[in-house]
Design a protein around this motif. Sequence first.
Motif, PDB file in Angstrom:
ATOM      1  N   GLY A 133       3.019  -4.993 -12.599  1.00 12.08           N
ATOM      2  CA  GLY A 133       4.442  -5.154 -12.869  1.00 12.08           C
ATOM      3  C   GLY A 133       5.304  -4.370 -11.891  1.00 12.08           C
ATOM      4  N   VAL A 134       4.865  -3.168 -11.549  1.00  8.13           N
ATOM      5  CA  VAL A 134       5.603  -2.354 -10.577  1.00  8.13           C
ATOM      6  C   VAL A 134       5.696  -3.089  -9.242  1.00  8.13           C
ATOM      7  N   LEU A 135       4.572  -3.619  -8.786  1.00  4.22           N
ATOM      8  CA  LEU A 135       4.542  -4.308  -7.497  1.00  4.22           C
ATOM      9  C   LEU A 135       5.305  -5.633  -7.549  1.00  4.22           C
ATOM     10  N   VAL A 175       0.843  -1.202   0.000  1.00  4.75           N
ATOM     11  CA  VAL A 175       0.000   0.000   0.000  1.00  4.75           C
ATOM     12  C   VAL A 175       0.877   1.251   0.000  1.00  4.75           C
ATOM     13  N   VAL A 176       1.953   1.209   0.785  1.00  4.91           N
ATOM     14  CA  VAL A 176       2.882   2.348   0.813  1.00  4.91           C
ATOM     15  C   VAL A 176       3.463   2.588  -0.582  1.00  4.91           C
ATOM     16  N   LEU A 177       3.897   1.509  -1.238  1.00  3.66           N
ATOM     17  CA  LEU A 177       4.466   1.663  -2.575  1.00  3.66           C
ATOM     18  C   LEU A 177       3.412   2.153  -3.565  1.00  3.66           C
ATOM     19  N   ALA A 178       2.179   1.640  -3.429  1.00  7.36           N
ATOM     20  CA  ALA A 178       1.103   2.091  -4.313  1.00  7.36           C
ATOM     21  C   ALA A 178       0.858   3.589  -4.140  1.00  7.36           C
ATOM     22  N   ARG A 179       0.943   4.054  -2.917  1.00  4.55           N
ATOM     23  CA  ARG A 179       0.762   5.500  -2.679  1.00  4.55           C
ATOM     24  C   ARG A 179       1.895   6.287  -3.332  1.00  4.55           C
ATOM     25  N   ARG A 227      -7.399   0.800 -19.591  1.00  5.76           N
ATOM     26  CA  ARG A 227      -7.496   0.505 -18.160  1.00  5.76           C
ATOM     27  C   ARG A 227      -6.815  -0.821 -17.830  1.00  5.76           C
ATOM     28  N   ALA A 228      -7.011  -1.829 -18.684  1.00  6.33           N
ATOM     29  CA  ALA A 228      -6.371  -3.130 -18.462  1.00  6.33           C
ATOM     30  C   ALA A 228      -4.856  -3.009 -18.587  1.00  6.33           C
ATOM     31  N   ASN A 229      -4.422  -2.206 -19.528  1.00  4.89           N
ATOM     32  CA  ASN A 229      -2.987  -2.006 -19.708  1.00  4.89           C
ATOM     33  C   ASN A 229      -2.386  -1.315 -18.493  1.00  4.89           C
ATOM     34  N   ALA A 230      -3.109  -0.344 -17.954  1.00  6.14           N
ATOM     35  CA  ALA A 230      -2.635   0.366 -16.765  1.00  6.14           C
ATOM     36  C   ALA A 230      -2.533  -0.578 -15.578  1.00  6.14           C
ATOM     37  N   ARG A 231      -3.517  -1.478 -15.447  1.00  2.28           N
ATOM     38  CA  ARG A 231      -3.482  -2.431 -14.325  1.00  2.28           C
ATOM     39  C   ARG A 231      -2.301  -3.387 -14.475  1.00  2.28           C
ATOM     40  N   ALA A 241       8.977  -5.153  -7.276  1.00  2.00           N
ATOM     41  CA  ALA A 241       9.360  -4.789  -5.915  1.00  2.00           C
ATOM     42  C   ALA A 241       9.357  -5.993  -4.978  1.00  2.00           C
ATOM     43  N   GLY A 242       8.907  -7.161  -5.487  1.00  2.00           N
ATOM     44  CA  GLY A 242       8.957  -8.377  -4.682  1.00  2.00           C
ATOM     45  C   GLY A 242       7.645  -8.799  -4.064  1.00  2.00           C
ATOM     46  N   PHE A 243       6.541  -8.127  -4.414  1.00  2.00           N
ATOM     47  CA  PHE A 243       5.249  -8.478  -3.833  1.00  2.00           C
ATOM     48  C   PHE A 243       4.582  -9.602  -4.622  1.00  2.00           C
ATOM     49  N   ALA A 244       3.935 -10.513  -3.897  1.00  2.00           N
ATOM     50  CA  ALA A 244       3.241 -11.632  -4.529  1.00  2.00           C
ATOM     51  C   ALA A 244       2.044 -11.115  -5.319  1.00  2.00           C
ATOM     52  N   ARG A 245       1.627 -11.905  -6.296  1.00  2.00           N
ATOM     53  CA  ARG A 245       0.528 -11.480  -7.172  1.00  2.00           C
ATOM     54  C   ARG A 245      -0.756 -11.227  -6.377  1.00  2.00           C
ATOM     55  N   ASP A 246      -1.085 -12.128  -5.418  1.00  2.00           N
ATOM     56  CA  ASP A 246      -2.327 -11.939  -4.680  1.00  2.00           C
ATOM     57  C   ASP A 246      -2.289 -10.664  -3.839  1.00  2.00           C
ATOM     58  N   THR A 247      -1.111 -10.326  -3.282  1.00  2.00           N
ATOM     59  CA  THR A 247      -0.976  -9.085  -2.520  1.00  2.00           C
ATOM     60  C   THR A 247      -1.163  -7.876  -3.430  1.00  2.00           C
ATOM     61  N   ALA A 248      -0.528  -7.924  -4.586  1.00  2.00           N
ATOM     62  CA  ALA A 248      -0.645  -6.819  -5.532  1.00  2.00           C
ATOM     63  C   ALA A 248      -2.095  -6.642  -5.990  1.00  2.00           C
ATOM     64  N   GLU A 249      -2.770  -7.743  -6.314  1.00  2.00           N
ATOM     65  CA  GLU A 249      -4.162  -7.669  -6.755  1.00  2.00           C
ATOM     66  C   GLU A 249      -5.042  -7.067  -5.662  1.00  2.00           C
TER      67      GLU A 249
END
Length: 236
Positions: free
Chosen positions: A202-204, A158-162, A193-197, A207-215
């Motif tokens: 990819g950014v997350l 969440v911090v990285l997303a911010r 929108r799909a491309n942006a997601r 950074a080492g975050f699992a797919r389920d966490t990123a989603e």
Amino acid sequence: MNSAAHPPSVPAAPDRSSLRQAALAHLARFGTTRHGLGQVLLRRVARWQRQAVAAGAEPDQADATARQLGGTVAQVVAEMVAAGAVDDSAFARSRVRRLTRSGRSGRAIAAHLAARGVEAQVSAQALSGDADSTPESALSIPGHTPLNATERDLCAAVVLARKRRLGPFNPAAGEDTQDPFDDDTDGGGNAPRANARAKALGVLARAGFARDTAERVLDMDPEEAQDWLERLKGEP
């Protein structure tokens, strides 16, 4: 004056007392691990060795003295650990808190700790947030439940997303306008929108975050994301 006729004197080798003073001086300025402190002192020995050889000492003798001082370094480090001045567990907990708040994933933090010589078990305990690795001062806070490893990783994401303005922090999210993360300028439909997601995932991921966490982070609404940030802020 001919410098060759008057070679510089060979510097005295560091002894236990000088190595101990160097250790205390370093610890007064920096937090470190037993491995890190050992490396600091060994570099001091290596620097003396180079200077001694440059000043005319026999290389073999300087090397033998340096090897002997390696044992002294180990003794000084053990003394600092016994005195509580070096605590790998405390170091790991501190780094976990700091790096999580900067948006680093658990995988990235584990790699950071490994590079600083923290044992895998100590690193895992610090990342897990279990009672054995949590200070009593934190456990005694009324209503405080330390974050577990999954929750801490979620908070970091969440911090990285911010920071990167992803998901709930993307002002264009949910709007029928061109997404700022998309390079396609046709302004059409769901593709941007799909491309942006995909780019945000990819950014997350990088950074080492699992797919389920990123989603999960990308699917959060701003209020839920803020709740997780507040939860992280409340960690001692």
